[in-house]
Design a protein around this motif. Structure first.
Motif, short mmCIF file in Angstrom:
data_model
loop_
_atom_site.label_atom_id
_atom_site.label_comp_id
_atom_site.label_asym_id
_atom_site.label_seq_id
_atom_site.Cartn_x
_atom_site.Cartn_y
_atom_site.Cartn_z
N GLY A 75 0.78 -1.23 0.00
CA GLY A 75 0.00 0.00 0.00
C GLY A 75 0.81 1.27 0.00
N ALA A 76 2.10 1.19 -0.25
CA ALA A 76 2.97 2.36 -0.19
C ALA A 76 3.15 3.01 -1.55
CB ALA A 76 4.34 1.96 0.37
N ASP A 77 3.54 4.28 -1.54
CA ASP A 77 4.03 4.96 -2.73
C ASP A 77 5.52 4.68 -2.79
OD1 ASP A 77 1.51 6.09 -3.20
OD2 ASP A 77 1.98 7.88 -2.02
N VAL A 78 5.95 3.83 -3.72
CA VAL A 78 7.31 3.30 -3.67
C VAL A 78 8.21 3.99 -4.69
CG1 VAL A 78 8.75 1.24 -3.78
CG2 VAL A 78 6.40 1.07 -2.92
N VAL A 79 9.24 4.64 -4.17
CA VAL A 79 10.33 5.18 -4.98
C VAL A 79 11.47 4.16 -4.90
CG1 VAL A 79 11.96 7.08 -5.29
CG2 VAL A 79 9.65 7.52 -4.44
N GLY A 80 12.16 3.95 -6.00
CA GLY A 80 13.23 2.96 -5.99
C GLY A 80 14.49 3.42 -6.69
N PHE A 81 15.58 2.82 -6.28
CA PHE A 81 16.85 2.92 -6.99
C PHE A 81 17.44 1.52 -7.06
CE2 PHE A 81 21.45 3.03 -7.17
CZ PHE A 81 21.68 3.87 -8.24
N ILE A 82 17.85 1.12 -8.27
CA ILE A 82 18.48 -0.18 -8.47
C ILE A 82 19.79 0.07 -9.18
CG2 ILE A 82 18.29 -2.44 -9.58
CD1 ILE A 82 15.27 -2.23 -9.34
N GLY A 83 20.90 -0.25 -8.54
CA GLY A 83 22.20 -0.01 -9.14
C GLY A 83 23.30 -0.01 -8.10
N LEU A 109 9.55 14.57 0.80
CA LEU A 109 8.53 13.81 0.08
C LEU A 109 7.47 13.29 1.04
CD1 LEU A 109 7.43 12.39 -2.44
CD2 LEU A 109 9.04 10.52 -1.99
N VAL A 110 7.89 12.84 2.20
CA VAL A 110 6.94 12.28 3.18
C VAL A 110 5.96 13.34 3.67
CG1 VAL A 110 6.77 11.30 5.50
CG2 VAL A 110 8.45 10.39 3.88
N GLU A 111 6.41 14.60 3.72
CA GLU A 111 5.49 15.68 4.12
C GLU A 111 4.30 15.74 3.19
OE1 GLU A 111 7.41 19.42 4.40
OE2 GLU A 111 8.82 18.80 5.98
N ARG A 112 4.51 15.50 1.89
CA ARG A 112 3.42 15.55 0.92
C ARG A 112 2.78 14.19 0.69
NH1 ARG A 112 5.03 18.83 -4.42
NH2 ARG A 112 3.00 17.91 -4.99
N ARG A 113 3.56 13.13 0.82
CA ARG A 113 3.06 11.78 0.57
C ARG A 113 3.43 10.91 1.77
NH1 ARG A 113 -0.47 11.64 -3.61
NH2 ARG A 113 -0.21 9.37 -3.42
#
Length: 400
Positions: free
Chosen positions: A212-220, A238-242
């Motif tokens: 159920g999260a808004d997921v930002v990712g980095f792969i590398g 970001l957490v302040e808005r989301r």
């Protein structure tokens, strides 16, 4: 046509370098060409001097005895040249295609000349700039200038030069290299291996705390030039808005401990999951859990000149891409069309770009499809490899 690729390393090692090589060779085999690879001593000890991996023939060069730089590199060049001459005599290639770093070119050029073979030298990044980006070198140092001089000299002596992006080509032309001998063979994606997005694994999402999260990712890889400290710094904003925002970090590298410390200091450690390095065949499972892929590279020579592979993989996986506006990203991403660009080095701008995209999900499907079509049309290895053919044929006619 028989093409011998001379490499720093290759499969079974896993790296962007090895995967680009596999994509090139596999696509060339698909065109009916005979292709083989020779790896240098940095591959490490192998049980066999010739082996088959993923349908590709690899000749191996034994590692050299340990020594301090530059004696170590001198030994590596000599060992690779000796092994290359053996392989040429055994396998009888028509074309030598040597890939950066420049140590490979220093070995391949005299060996090829001895046998009357043409040389295409391919540069994926300038070694001196990569060292600065990795924190192992300093721009303008004596070592930096020496490597730059050797790189330029190798390009002048090679029969043709290939680079992965326009930024590298412009730099070589500025050094006095004839632009007519330089071709661009851009990074691409093997859609046969990486073109079918996986369905989200709900059990993995639960394990990682991403349900159920808004997921930002980095792969590398976690190098300083990737700007991951800016990504960590963006998370509180970001957490302040989301409030449901989470960050999934997949990979590892020199910055890992510092990034974990930074996450704790910023009070967002519980919202960031460091998954560590995962097997290459498992990477698609992690892509499937991510909504937005972030690439906050810092502005420096390496990132301004060189285009990365990871944003293309994300587009192929049907993911939205948010990236800093360095030159390497601008060459891949059209802002507002195939991705979103933000000012490099600005965590607040990154946070706003991510939040704005989460706020406007209605346009996601169109952007995903546009980005995917761009990869299929312009960055598909099955088509990109055709860039080499006219060069090979011209060089072989010239050598005949």
């Amino acid at each position: 046509m028989r093409i011998l690729h001379v490499l720093d390393h290759g499969l079974p090692l896993h790296s962007g370098y090895a995967f680009r090589t596999r994509a090139i060779v596999t696509a060339q085999q698909g065109r009916g060409w005979d292709v083989a690879c020779l790896t240098g001593g940095r591959q490490g000890e192998r049980q066999a001097r010739r082996e088959e991996i993923d349908g590709i023939t690899f000749f191996r060069t034994p590692p050299v005895a340990a020594a301090r730089s530059p004696l170590r590199e001198w030994r590596e060049v000599k060992a690779l040249r000796r092994r290359l001459e053996e392989v040429i005599a055994e396998w009888r290639p028509d074309q030598i295609h040597v890939h950066s770093p420049v140590l490979g070119a220093l070995a391949a050029l005299p060996a090829a000349r001895r046998f009357g073979l043409p040389v295409l030298y391919e540069i994926r990044a300038f070694w001196e700039d990569a060292a600065v980006g990795n924190g192992t070198g300093r721009e303008g140092s004596a070592r930096y200038r020496l490597i730059r001089m050797l790189e330029t000299r190798a390009c002048r002596k090679a029969d043709a030069v290939a680079v992965i992006c326009e930024g590298l080509k412009r730099d070589l032309i500025a050094r006095g290299i004839d632009g007519d001998k330089v071709i661009v063979s851009p990074n691409g994606v093997d859609l046969g291996l990486f073109g079918t997005p996986a369905e989200p694994d709900l059990s993995l999402a639960q394990k990682l705390g991403l349900e159920g999260a808004d997921v930002v990712g980095f792969i590398g890889s976690f190098y300083d030039y990737e700007g991951l400290d800016d990504l960590i710094a963006a998370m509180p904003l970001l957490v302040e808005r989301r409030p449901r925002a989470r960050l999934l970090m997949v990979g590892g590298g020199p910055m890992e401990d510092a990034l974990k410390t930074q996450a704790s200091a910023f009070g967002v450690a519980e919202r960031i999951h460091f998954a560590g390095r995962v097997p290459h065949q498992e990477v698609e499972r992690y892509y499937a859990l991510i909504d937005l892929l972030a690439y906050p590279r810092k502005a420096m020579r390496l990132t301004e000149l060189v285009t990365p592979l990871k944003p293309l993989e994300a587009m192929a996986q049907g993911k939205l891409v948010v990236a800093s506006d360095v030159g390497g990203h601008r060459e891949l991403i059209e802002d507002g069309v195939t991705g979103t660009l933000f000012p490099a080095g600005d965590p607040a701008a990154l946070a706003n770009a991510l939040a704005d995209l989460f706020d406007r999900r209605d346009g996601w499907d169109e952007r995903r499809e546009t980005a995917r079509r761009f990869v299929e049309r312009e960055r598909n290895w099955a088509d990109n490899v055709a860039n080499y053919e006219p060069v090979y044929r011209r060089l072989n006619r010239k050598a005949a």
